[in-house]
Design an enzyme around this catalytic site. Sequence first.
Site, PDB file in Angstrom:
ATOM      1  N   ARG A  15       0.835  -1.208   0.000  1.00 17.60           N
ATOM      2  CA  ARG A  15       0.000   0.000   0.000  1.00 17.60           C
ATOM      3  C   ARG A  15       0.875   1.265   0.000  1.00 17.60           C
ATOM      4  O   ARG A  15       1.048   1.900  -1.040  1.00 17.60           O
ATOM      5  CB  ARG A  15      -0.947  -0.041   1.223  1.00 17.60           C
ATOM      6  N   ASP A  16       1.470   1.588   1.124  1.00 16.35           N
ATOM      7  CA  ASP A  16       2.281   2.826   1.188  1.00 16.35           C
ATOM      8  C   ASP A  16       3.446   2.723   0.210  1.00 16.35           C
ATOM      9  O   ASP A  16       3.803   3.693  -0.470  1.00 16.35           O
ATOM     10  CB  ASP A  16       2.813   3.009   2.621  1.00 16.35           C
ATOM     11  N   HIS A 211       5.221   4.665  12.665  1.00 15.69           N
ATOM     12  CA  HIS A 211       5.202   4.586  11.180  1.00 15.69           C
ATOM     13  C   HIS A 211       6.173   5.665  10.693  1.00 15.69           C
ATOM     14  O   HIS A 211       5.825   6.837  10.646  1.00 15.69           O
ATOM     15  CB  HIS A 211       3.769   4.837  10.702  1.00 15.69           C
ATOM     16  N   CYS A 244       3.983   9.417   0.223  1.00 14.04           N
ATOM     17  CA  CYS A 244       2.593   9.826   0.052  1.00 14.04           C
ATOM     18  C   CYS A 244       2.537  10.859  -1.068  1.00 14.04           C
ATOM     19  O   CYS A 244       3.322  11.810  -1.066  1.00 14.04           O
ATOM     20  CB  CYS A 244       2.077  10.404   1.362  1.00 14.04           C
ATOM     21  N   ASN A 253       9.305   4.469   3.389  1.00 10.86           N
ATOM     22  CA  ASN A 253       9.201   4.071   4.795  1.00 10.86           C
ATOM     23  C   ASN A 253      10.500   3.388   5.201  1.00 10.86           C
ATOM     24  O   ASN A 253      11.274   2.945   4.366  1.00 10.86           O
ATOM     25  CB  ASN A 253       8.073   3.044   4.965  1.00 10.86           C
TER      26      ASN A 253
HETATM   27  P1  HMG Z   1     -13.298  14.238  -2.057  1.00  7.67           P
HETATM   28  O1  HMG Z   1     -13.108  14.726  -3.443  1.00  7.67           O
HETATM   29  O2  HMG Z   1     -13.347  15.254  -0.970  1.00  7.67           O
HETATM   30  O3  HMG Z   1     -14.541  13.256  -1.939  1.00  7.67           O
HETATM   31  O4  HMG Z   1     -12.109  13.227  -1.740  1.00  7.67           O
HETATM   32  P2  HMG Z   1     -16.041  13.407  -2.305  1.00  7.67           P
HETATM   33  O5  HMG Z   1     -16.793  12.593  -1.307  1.00  7.67           O
HETATM   34  O6  HMG Z   1     -16.415  14.856  -2.503  1.00  7.67           O
HETATM   35  O7  HMG Z   1     -16.174  12.646  -3.730  1.00  7.67           O
HETATM   36  C1  HMG Z   1     -15.600  13.182  -4.899  1.00  7.67           C
HETATM   37  C2  HMG Z   1     -15.364  12.076  -5.890  1.00  7.67           C
HETATM   38  O8  HMG Z   1     -14.498  11.072  -5.355  1.00  7.67           O
HETATM   39  C3  HMG Z   1     -16.629  11.335  -6.306  1.00  7.67           C
HETATM   40  O9  HMG Z   1     -16.417  10.873  -7.644  1.00  7.67           O
HETATM   41  C4  HMG Z   1     -16.635  10.129  -5.417  1.00  7.67           C
HETATM   42  O10 HMG Z   1     -17.329   9.052  -5.985  1.00  7.67           O
HETATM   43  C5  HMG Z   1     -15.151   9.800  -5.344  1.00  7.67           C
HETATM   44  P3  HMG Z   1     -16.975  11.690  -8.925  1.00  7.67           P
HETATM   45  O11 HMG Z   1     -18.434  11.843  -8.647  1.00  7.67           O
HETATM   46  O12 HMG Z   1     -16.241  13.003  -8.925  1.00  7.67           O
HETATM   47  O13 HMG Z   1     -16.629  10.808 -10.060  1.00  7.67           O
HETATM   48  N1  HMG Z   1     -14.795   9.122  -4.088  1.00  7.67           N
HETATM   49  C6  HMG Z   1     -14.255   7.881  -4.032  1.00  7.67           C
HETATM   50  N2  HMG Z   1     -13.928   7.001  -4.995  1.00  7.67           N
HETATM   51  C7  HMG Z   1     -13.424   5.840  -4.574  1.00  7.67           C
HETATM   52  N3  HMG Z   1     -13.218   5.498  -3.295  1.00  7.67           N
HETATM   53  C8  HMG Z   1     -13.535   6.350  -2.313  1.00  7.67           C
HETATM   54  C9  HMG Z   1     -14.083   7.614  -2.665  1.00  7.67           C
HETATM   55  N4  HMG Z   1     -14.511   8.675  -1.955  1.00  7.67           N
HETATM   56  C10 HMG Z   1     -14.947   9.579  -2.830  1.00  7.67           C
HETATM   57  N5  HMG Z   1     -13.313   6.030  -1.038  1.00  7.67           N
HETATM   58  C11 HMG Z   1     -11.049  11.435  -0.576  1.00  7.67           C
HETATM   59  C12 HMG Z   1     -11.953  12.660  -0.470  1.00  7.67           C
HETATM   60  C13 HMG Z   1     -10.622  11.043   0.824  1.00  7.67           C
HETATM   61  C14 HMG Z   1     -11.818  10.320  -1.223  1.00  7.67           C
HETATM   62  C15 HMG Z   1      -9.833  11.820  -1.438  1.00  7.67           C
HETATM   63  O14 HMG Z   1      -9.253  12.968  -0.922  1.00  7.67           O
HETATM   64  C16 HMG Z   1      -8.820  10.717  -1.526  1.00  7.67           C
HETATM   65  O15 HMG Z   1      -9.072   9.651  -2.068  1.00  7.67           O
HETATM   66  N6  HMG Z   1      -7.616  10.960  -1.018  1.00  7.67           N
HETATM   67  C17 HMG Z   1      -6.578   9.945  -1.083  1.00  7.67           C
HETATM   68  C18 HMG Z   1      -5.593  10.210  -0.041  1.00  7.67           C
HETATM   69  C19 HMG Z   1      -4.592   9.077   0.005  1.00  7.67           C
HETATM   70  O16 HMG Z   1      -4.861   7.948  -0.372  1.00  7.67           O
HETATM   71  N7  HMG Z   1      -3.406   9.417   0.511  1.00  7.67           N
HETATM   72  C20 HMG Z   1      -2.381   8.422   0.706  1.00  7.67           C
HETATM   73  C21 HMG Z   1      -2.713   7.508   1.837  1.00  7.67           C
HETATM   74  S1  HMG Z   1      -2.460   8.256   3.425  1.00  7.67           S
HETATM   75  C22 HMG Z   1      -0.768   8.053   3.715  1.00  7.67           C
HETATM   76  O17 HMG Z   1      -0.052   7.601   2.857  1.00  7.67           O
HETATM   77  C23 HMG Z   1      -0.262   8.395   5.075  1.00  7.67           C
HETATM   78  C24 HMG Z   1       0.073   7.153   5.909  1.00  7.67           C
HETATM   79  O18 HMG Z   1       0.988   6.308   5.250  1.00  7.67           O
HETATM   80  C25 HMG Z   1       0.692   7.620   7.233  1.00  7.67           C
HETATM   81  C26 HMG Z   1       1.820   8.615   6.989  1.00  7.67           C
HETATM   82  O19 HMG Z   1       2.876   8.247   6.491  1.00  7.67           O
HETATM   83  O20 HMG Z   1       1.570   9.794   7.302  1.00  7.67           O
HETATM   84  C27 HMG Z   1      -1.189   6.344   6.249  1.00  7.67           C
HETATM   85 MG    MG Z   2       3.129   6.561   5.204  1.00 10.10          MG
END
Ligand code: HMG
Ligand code: MG
Length: 306
Positions: A15-16, A211, A244, A253
Amino acid sequence: MTLPTKVKLVEVGPRDGLQNEKQQVPASVKVELVHRLQDAGLTEIEVTSFVSPKWVPQMADNATVMAGVKRKSGVRYSVLTPNMQGFEAAITAPSVQWPDEIVVFAAASEAFSQRNINCSIAESIERFRPVVAAALAKNIQVRGAISCTVGCPYEGDIAPKSVALVARLMKDIGVQHIGVADTIGVGTPLKVQHALEAALSVYDINSVSGHFHDTYGQAVANTLRSLEVGIWQFDTSIAGLGGCPYAKGATGNVATEDVVYMLHGMGIETGIDLDRLIDAGQFISDFLQRPTNSRAAKALFNKRMA
Ligand code: HMG
Ligand code: MG
């Protein structure tokens, strides 16, 4: 000093590790990676994330990957679900195997929360509330990740009290375990300790993990400091992959191989076969046509070849 005698590693490579890769990695390669990781003895694997494919195209094959994994007994599989849409996708498609655990992810920095999940910290908690309730109702465990617990690419230094605040909000909605993330790898041991202590002011020692991204080469040192604090659960990534898309400049990581090498060298049990782990790292590094980021894997691989 008493160190934990046993450590649990959550492998976040599929994933990450892969979410930030520009080239699309086929689902079959991701599935093979999961299989190799579980065969190496990892018992916790973060497989994919049910996020918007527009935001993170690399994770668009989430359901295919989950469906492709041959479950191994004793292994727990987790996925990221930022909202109800993601949670439902993770459990609804007939071909999808339910995850054992879901991860909701917030940030200790408002700016990062906006960039990463398009909402404020308070809004993110409201989005997570029904997700946590739905997961718990189905006996799916809930982990929370807090990004940017020591530093943020947009806000700079982050105070431990911001970590404690988000940890409290997570706890209040029922999140069972919290991961303290140094998303951009700027943390040094004492700063990381303070972030962990902030989380520990809300969660007990068995419910907090580390993490650590390794951007500044501090992640192994930060892991060691965490062990000294009593933390015994860590997210690590095969071959040190990771990053990210919304954390500019952040690299991978901490490498699973490096952490396992350190732990085994300290006589701390992991249940992981380092040789097989190195093979899994080689498999994904070969696919990506990039040398591993793990120093231990490089050294041991060269020794094998000598
Ligand atoms: P949004 O645009 O605010 O969501 O995104 P929305 O509810 O307004 O929906 C807009 C569109 O997104 C719609 O589609 C929804 O269907 C779709 P459209 O009508 O425009 O075609 N949508 C989705 N599609 C699939 N799956 C879903 C989903 N939700 C809405 N779950 C949202 C909000 C959170 C979805 C967006 O900002 C997003 O996907 N962000 C991804 C962030 C991400 O994955 N970041 C990396 C992971 S976190 C990380 O790496 C940190 C970590 O490792 C710890 C660290 O190191 O810090 C964990
Ligand atoms: Mg991370």
